[in-house]
Design a protein around this motif. Structure first.
Motif, short mmCIF file in Angstrom:
data_model
loop_
_atom_site.label_atom_id
_atom_site.label_comp_id
_atom_site.label_asym_id
_atom_site.label_seq_id
_atom_site.Cartn_x
_atom_site.Cartn_y
_atom_site.Cartn_z
N VAL A 81 0.85 -1.09 0.19
CA VAL A 81 0.19 -0.31 -0.35
C VAL A 81 0.88 1.04 -0.32
CG1 VAL A 81 -1.94 1.65 1.22
CG2 VAL A 81 -1.79 -1.22 1.57
N LEU A 82 0.57 2.22 -1.20
CA LEU A 82 1.42 3.56 -0.89
C LEU A 82 0.27 4.38 -1.02
CD1 LEU A 82 3.30 4.94 -1.72
CD2 LEU A 82 3.03 5.19 -4.13
N VAL A 83 0.91 5.67 0.17
CA VAL A 83 -0.28 6.57 1.19
C VAL A 83 0.88 7.67 0.82
CG1 VAL A 83 -2.05 7.35 2.61
CG2 VAL A 83 -1.00 5.33 2.54
N THR A 84 -0.55 8.99 0.15
CA THR A 84 0.57 9.97 -0.65
C THR A 84 -0.51 10.96 0.39
OG1 THR A 84 -1.16 10.57 -2.20
CG2 THR A 84 1.20 8.90 -2.46
N VAL A 85 -0.09 11.90 1.08
CA VAL A 85 -0.34 13.04 1.94
C VAL A 85 -0.12 14.40 1.55
CG1 VAL A 85 -0.46 13.51 4.39
CG2 VAL A 85 0.40 11.50 3.72
N ASP A 86 -1.20 15.00 1.44
CA ASP A 86 -0.99 16.21 1.39
C ASP A 86 -0.70 17.29 2.47
OD1 ASP A 86 -2.15 15.67 -1.50
OD2 ASP A 86 -4.47 16.54 -0.47
N GLY A 87 -0.48 18.44 2.35
CA GLY A 87 0.80 19.13 3.15
C GLY A 87 1.89 18.61 4.44
N ALA A 88 2.45 17.41 3.32
CA ALA A 88 3.87 16.80 4.04
C ALA A 88 4.48 16.62 3.50
CB ALA A 88 2.99 15.45 4.93
N GLY A 89 5.46 17.03 3.97
CA GLY A 89 7.14 17.09 3.05
C GLY A 89 7.60 15.27 3.69
N HIS A 90 8.72 15.25 3.41
CA HIS A 90 9.55 14.27 4.16
C HIS A 90 9.28 13.86 5.51
CE1 HIS A 90 13.00 12.08 2.70
NE2 HIS A 90 13.62 12.79 3.89
N MET A 91 9.08 14.88 6.56
CA MET A 91 8.78 14.02 7.66
C MET A 91 6.95 13.72 7.60
SD MET A 91 11.81 13.14 9.04
CE MET A 91 11.10 12.59 10.90
N VAL A 92 6.75 13.34 7.36
CA VAL A 92 5.01 12.87 7.49
C VAL A 92 4.38 13.08 8.99
CG1 VAL A 92 2.56 11.80 6.18
CG2 VAL A 92 5.10 12.07 4.64
N PRO A 93 4.94 11.68 9.76
CA PRO A 93 4.98 12.48 10.49
C PRO A 93 5.05 13.55 11.71
CG PRO A 93 5.67 10.29 10.60
CD PRO A 93 5.85 11.02 9.64
#
Length: 113
Positions: A81-93
């Motif tokens: 599963v690949l999830v892409t997250v808007d408004g996040a950079g290299h450090m999604v958490p």
């Protein structure tokens, strides 16, 4: 990255015999590991489920994932599963703490199918 991921995807866990599953999360604002490159890299991973994964359709982030928007795609069994997250950079958490926690919780519960 592709060879290492491919070697995991066709394995079972020694302790349980269950298949190894991989969740990849990419911030759409990441200028180091950009989303288009990540998408191409995972589409190109050579493993037994490559065609199914490559042919899978992108879907909007589920409504039960609070604190994040974006898209995702994966195999029917959730092996990759690949999830892409808007408004996040290299450090999604760090950028999307609540959203990334919900993404991980959903994945651990087997919900990305």
């Amino acid at each position: 990255r592709g060879g290492q991921v491919a070697s995991l995807l066709d394995l079972n866990m020694p302790s349980t015999g269950k298949p190894v599953k991989v969740l990849a999360i990419n911030g759409n604002d990441d200028c180091i590991v950009n989303t288009p490159g990540t998408i191409l890299a995972y589409d190109d991973v050579k493993w037994s489920g490559q065609k199914e994964y490559r042919d899978a359709q992108w879907k909007s982030m589920p409504k039960d994932v609070q604190g994040a928007t974006g898209k995702w795609k994966g195999t029917k069994d959730g092996k990759l599963v690949l999830v892409t997250v808007d408004g996040a950079g290299h450090m999604v958490p760090k950028s999307k703490a609540k959203g990334s926690a919900h993404i991980l919780q959903k994945w651990l519960a087997g919900g990305w199918k």
